[in-house]
Design a protein around this motif. Structure first.
Motif, PDB file in Angstrom:
ATOM      1  N   GLY A  19      -8.737  13.340  10.878  1.00  0.00           N
ATOM      2  CA  GLY A  19      -7.765  12.251  10.802  1.00  0.00           C
ATOM      3  C   GLY A  19      -8.196  11.095   9.948  1.00  0.00           C
ATOM      4  N   GLU A  20      -9.346  11.191   9.278  1.00  0.00           N
ATOM      5  CA  GLU A  20      -9.808  10.118   8.400  1.00  0.00           C
ATOM      6  C   GLU A  20      -9.315  10.365   6.974  1.00  0.00           C
ATOM      7  OE1 GLU A  20     -14.046   9.833   8.772  1.00  0.00           O
ATOM      8  OE2 GLU A  20     -13.984  10.156  10.938  1.00  0.00           O
ATOM      9  N   ALA A  21      -9.431   9.326   6.123  1.00  0.00           N
ATOM     10  CA  ALA A  21      -9.020   9.445   4.724  1.00  0.00           C
ATOM     11  C   ALA A  21     -10.223   9.102   3.849  1.00  0.00           C
ATOM     12  CB  ALA A  21      -7.847   8.524   4.420  1.00  0.00           C
ATOM     13  N   PRO A  22     -11.059  10.086   3.507  1.00  0.00           N
ATOM     14  CA  PRO A  22     -12.268   9.803   2.727  1.00  0.00           C
ATOM     15  C   PRO A  22     -11.938   9.442   1.286  1.00  0.00           C
ATOM     16  CG  PRO A  22     -11.988  12.163   3.005  1.00  0.00           C
ATOM     17  CD  PRO A  22     -10.931  11.511   3.840  1.00  0.00           C
TER      18      PRO A  22
ATOM     19  N   ARG B 229       0.830  -1.207   0.000  1.00  0.00           N
ATOM     20  CA  ARG B 229       0.000   0.000   0.000  1.00  0.00           C
ATOM     21  C   ARG B 229       0.861   1.251   0.000  1.00  0.00           C
ATOM     22  NH1 ARG B 229      -2.827   1.344   3.959  1.00  0.00           N
ATOM     23  NH2 ARG B 229      -2.121  -0.085   5.585  1.00  0.00           N
ATOM     24  N   LEU B 230       1.975   1.197   0.739  1.00  0.00           N
ATOM     25  CA  LEU B 230       2.879   2.343   0.760  1.00  0.00           C
ATOM     26  C   LEU B 230       3.469   2.589  -0.618  1.00  0.00           C
ATOM     27  CD1 LEU B 230       4.435   4.544   2.208  1.00  0.00           C
ATOM     28  CD2 LEU B 230       6.078   2.813   2.984  1.00  0.00           C
ATOM     29  N   ALA B 231       3.892   1.519  -1.284  1.00  0.00           N
ATOM     30  CA  ALA B 231       4.450   1.674  -2.635  1.00  0.00           C
ATOM     31  C   ALA B 231       3.399   2.164  -3.625  1.00  0.00           C
ATOM     32  CB  ALA B 231       5.037   0.344  -3.107  1.00  0.00           C
ATOM     33  N   GLY B 232       2.122   1.923  -3.337  1.00  0.00           N
ATOM     34  CA  GLY B 232       1.071   2.426  -4.208  1.00  0.00           C
ATOM     35  C   GLY B 232       0.781   3.897  -4.024  1.00  0.00           C
ATOM     36  N   ASP B 233       1.191   4.465  -2.888  1.00  0.00           N
ATOM     37  CA  ASP B 233       0.860   5.865  -2.596  1.00  0.00           C
ATOM     38  C   ASP B 233       2.080   6.765  -2.440  1.00  0.00           C
ATOM     39  OD1 ASP B 233      -1.710   6.862  -2.625  1.00  0.00           O
ATOM     40  OD2 ASP B 233      -2.280   5.916  -0.745  1.00  0.00           O
ATOM     41  N   TRP B 234       3.295   6.196  -2.517  1.00  0.00           N
ATOM     42  CA  TRP B 234       4.449   7.015  -2.148  1.00  0.00           C
ATOM     43  C   TRP B 234       4.945   7.936  -3.265  1.00  0.00           C
ATOM     44  CZ3 TRP B 234       9.501   3.653  -1.496  1.00  0.00           C
ATOM     45  CH2 TRP B 234       9.743   2.932  -2.657  1.00  0.00           C
TER      46      TRP B 234
ATOM     47  N   VAL C 269      -5.834   3.585   4.730  1.00  0.00           N
ATOM     48  CA  VAL C 269      -6.433   2.322   4.286  1.00  0.00           C
ATOM     49  C   VAL C 269      -7.088   2.537   2.937  1.00  0.00           C
ATOM     50  CG1 VAL C 269      -8.168   0.574   4.816  1.00  0.00           C
ATOM     51  CG2 VAL C 269      -6.793   1.575   6.650  1.00  0.00           C
ATOM     52  N   ARG C 270      -6.790   1.638   2.004  1.00  0.00           N
ATOM     53  CA  ARG C 270      -7.318   1.788   0.652  1.00  0.00           C
ATOM     54  C   ARG C 270      -8.794   1.444   0.613  1.00  0.00           C
ATOM     55  NH1 ARG C 270      -3.632  -0.713  -3.801  1.00  0.00           N
ATOM     56  NH2 ARG C 270      -2.351   0.958  -2.920  1.00  0.00           N
ATOM     57  N   ILE C 271      -9.557   2.256  -0.082  1.00  0.00           N
ATOM     58  CA  ILE C 271     -10.986   2.030  -0.233  1.00  0.00           C
ATOM     59  C   ILE C 271     -11.197   1.062  -1.392  1.00  0.00           C
ATOM     60  CG2 ILE C 271     -13.191   3.131  -0.783  1.00  0.00           C
ATOM     61  CD1 ILE C 271     -12.047   5.678   0.525  1.00  0.00           C
ATOM     62  N   PRO C 272     -11.969  -0.024  -1.208  1.00  0.00           N
ATOM     63  CA  PRO C 272     -12.146  -1.024  -2.265  1.00  0.00           C
ATOM     64  C   PRO C 272     -12.604  -0.399  -3.572  1.00  0.00           C
ATOM     65  CG  PRO C 272     -13.090  -1.810  -0.215  1.00  0.00           C
ATOM     66  CD  PRO C 272     -12.705  -0.386   0.014  1.00  0.00           C
ATOM     67  N   GLY C 273     -11.952  -0.812  -4.673  1.00  0.00           N
ATOM     68  CA  GLY C 273     -12.325  -0.329  -5.993  1.00  0.00           C
ATOM     69  C   GLY C 273     -11.730   0.999  -6.376  1.00  0.00           C
ATOM     70  N   GLU C 274     -10.990   1.644  -5.469  1.00  0.00           N
ATOM     71  CA  GLU C 274     -10.435   2.964  -5.757  1.00  0.00           C
ATOM     72  C   GLU C 274      -8.981   2.828  -6.193  1.00  0.00           C
ATOM     73  OE1 GLU C 274     -11.377   7.048  -3.708  1.00  0.00           O
ATOM     74  OE2 GLU C 274      -9.858   6.004  -2.567  1.00  0.00           O
ATOM     75  N   THR C 275      -8.614   3.520  -7.265  1.00  0.00           N
ATOM     76  CA  THR C 275      -7.245   3.479  -7.756  1.00  0.00           C
ATOM     77  C   THR C 275      -6.409   4.557  -7.069  1.00  0.00           C
ATOM     78  OG1 THR C 275      -7.670   5.065  -9.556  1.00  0.00           O
ATOM     79  CG2 THR C 275      -8.106   2.750 -10.010  1.00  0.00           C
ATOM     80  N   THR C 276      -5.100   4.524  -7.315  1.00  0.00           N
ATOM     81  CA  THR C 276      -4.204   5.520  -6.722  1.00  0.00           C
ATOM     82  C   THR C 276      -3.553   6.383  -7.807  1.00  0.00           C
ATOM     83  OG1 THR C 276      -2.377   3.922  -6.788  1.00  0.00           O
ATOM     84  CG2 THR C 276      -3.687   4.020  -4.775  1.00  0.00           C
TER      85      THR C 276
ATOM     86  N   LEU D 197      -6.472  14.218   2.280  1.00  0.00           N
ATOM     87  CA  LEU D 197      -5.647  13.384   3.145  1.00  0.00           C
ATOM     88  C   LEU D 197      -5.396  14.114   4.463  1.00  0.00           C
ATOM     89  CD1 LEU D 197      -2.996  12.172   0.556  1.00  0.00           C
ATOM     90  CD2 LEU D 197      -4.706  10.738   1.678  1.00  0.00           C
ATOM     91  N   PRO D 198      -5.485  13.417   5.571  1.00  0.00           N
ATOM     92  CA  PRO D 198      -5.209  14.068   6.859  1.00  0.00           C
ATOM     93  C   PRO D 198      -3.716  14.288   7.047  1.00  0.00           C
ATOM     94  CG  PRO D 198      -5.616  11.729   7.177  1.00  0.00           C
ATOM     95  CD  PRO D 198      -5.864  11.999   5.726  1.00  0.00           C
TER      96      PRO D 198
END
Length: 496
Positions: free
Chosen positions: A241-244, A24-29, A164-171, A261-262
């Motif tokens: 502090g949430e990630a919508p 997940r980190l590599a998907g968002d970094w 946390v990644r939301i199901p079905g959402e791309t980065t 992003l928080p």
């Protein structure tokens, strides 16, 4: 080259949950890399000799890279990775040290410990390496980028990033260069990049964003008040502090994609980061494609209706014909037209009509049921399918359904005597490049001296012509291993 998961599983004892976190980190970094103007390298300790292996790498879009060569899979030890060892041992971000050289490129080293949860073990180290060869003016944009990058780096160490990644959402979008807005803890804008300001101007905001309450701005600008209030709630969630989830907002004919992003370094909410991308032209093209797809579906629907009309006219004509041979020929034509209509009916309901893709299993099952109903044979024969066709392009589906229709009817009419019991099976063997279909029956088998190429039956001539011509494959009739007959059709799946 091995993937991140392969390298982690082979060279470390990290748990699957740790591996998922690194993924997940590599998907968002990329976001952190662009804000830092620096390369990010993910290192994991290997062995007990103080050595580290690079398992992932990302280069900045906003600055020149410090590494021309790929670093993934490289193992390093000794003084070269001393800063990684310190960050791992002490569990803190390491920023000390003089610049180092990679060939002719000077670079500044930093090391960021990676935790999955607050207070948990350090599972990896992020090396943040900045190319110092290009002098950079400390503009307001750069200062805000670097400040935000430092906040996110601290969140990586705290186990609070990535969200946390939301199901079905791309980065994939939006990215830093598309537009960035930074908010303070109250939701007021403290900085807006030029691209972000331009995106809001497209939405109808003529004033400067700095100092504005962003949630109120969205509520004021959005064409749909409910959409505006929903976006405001997402901003408030990020401040808590949430990630919508990402959301699109439309106003005055423009569309922007937003991601909030928080910002919570050391667990303290200090504001939020909002990424903005103007997707107006993208959505305009999407609407054009939707219109095109609807038109194509309507065409398939009308073709299906026309074919059904032709079948109905042929059926009426067959009832008026006195000669049995002529009536039988017309009834066969009705079945052939109806099988083609099935393909167009499926395409008219397909959501992937732009790619002309057909779910073929249902079509075959319906053709088999129709063949069993209309066959004049009085034998007790069952039909079944063994395997799955999956999805097929329409250019393959149309000739294939006609071939299967002929083979199934041929088996039902000619393989069994009156009162016989038997079975007809459609077996499918599909590989990446080829599809093989076997229509096997348990009937009386082929007559002596049968030659498909010399057969004068219209149905078999249609089968041979479509199999070799339209499908570009081969067709053969042979005796089954346990009796009966097998029709073997093979053809390539490559696009025509």
């Amino acid at each position: 080259m091995s993937t991140l998961r392969d390298l982690v599983e082979e060279h470390t004892s990290l748990s699957s949950a740790d591996g998922d976190h690194l993924h997940r980190l590599a998907g968002d970094w990329q976001l952190v890399s662009d804000l830092s103007f620096a390369d990010l390298l993910m290192w994991v300790p290997v062995g007990d000799q103080g050595r580290f292996m690079c398992v992932a790498q990302v280069r900045p879009v906003t600055a020149p890279t410090a590494y021309q060569d790929d670093q993934v899979g490289r193992v390093a030890g000794g003084p070269e990775v001393a800063h990684l060892a310190v960050a791992r041992l002490q569990g803190r971000i390491w920023r000390e040290g003089d610049p180092v050289w990679y060939g002719d490129t000077p670079a500044r080293h930093e090391a960021i410990p990676v935790r999955r949860t607050a207070g948990g073990d350090v599972i990896a180290i992020i090396g943040r390496d900045t190319n110092l060869s290009t002098a950079r003016t400390p503009s307001q944009l750069e200062l805000n980028y670097l400040t935000t990058a430092d906040d996110l780096a601290q969140m990586i160490t705290d186990g609070a990033f990535p969200p946390v990644r939301i199901p079905g959402e791309t980065t994939s979008a939006p990215r830093v260069g598309d537009g960035l807005v930074r908010l303070d803890a109250s939701g007021k804008v403290t900085y807006a990049s030029p691209n972000a300001q331009s995106a809001f101007r497209r939405l109808g905001l003529n004033a400067h964003l700095v100092g504005e309450d962003l949630a109120a701005v969205f509520a004021r600008l959005a064409s749909d008040p409910l959409e505006g209030s929903d976006m405001g709630e997402r901003i408030e969630a990020a401040l808590r502090g949430e990630a919508p989830a990402r959301k699109e907002i439309e106003a005055r004919g423009a569309t922007v994609l937003t991601r909030a992003l928080p910002l919570m370094p050391a667990g303290v909410p200090i504001g939020a980061l909002v990424l903005i991308r103007d997707v107006t032209e993208v959505r305009r093209r999407d609407r054009q494609l939707m219109t095109k797809d609807a038109t194509i579906r309507e065409i398939h629907h009308r073709v299906k209706n026309n074919l059904q009309t032709v079948a109905a006219l042929l059926r009426l004509q067959a009832r008026r014909v006195k000669q049995p041979a002529a009536r039988e020929a017309l009834e066969e034509s009705v079945r052939r037209v109806a099988s083609i209509a099935l393909v167009h009916e499926t395409l008219s309901h397909s959501v992937e009509v732009s790619d002309e893709i057909v779910e073929f299993d249902g079509i075959v099952d319906r053709v088999a049921a129709a063949a069993a109903e209309v066959t004049a044979s009085e034998a007790q024969v069952t039909m079944r399918r063994d395997g799955t066709f999956g999805v097929l392009p329409a250019e393959i589906a149309t000739p294939l359904v006609m071939v299967l229709n002929e083979l199934l009817i041929n088996a039902m009419e000619h393989a069994f005597e009156k009162g016989d019991k038997g079975e007809v099976v459609v077996r499918i063997q599909r590989s990446r490049r080829e599809l093989t279909v076997i229509v096997a029956d348990t009937g009386r088998g082929l007559p002596d001296g049968f030659d498909l190429a010399a057969s004068d039956r219209l149905g078999l001539q249609i089968v041979r012509t479509l199999a070799t011509g339209e499908l570009g494959g081969t067709i053969a009739l042979r005796g089954g291993a346990a009796g009966g007959t097998e029709a073997v059709l093979s053809f390539p799946l490559a696009k025509r």
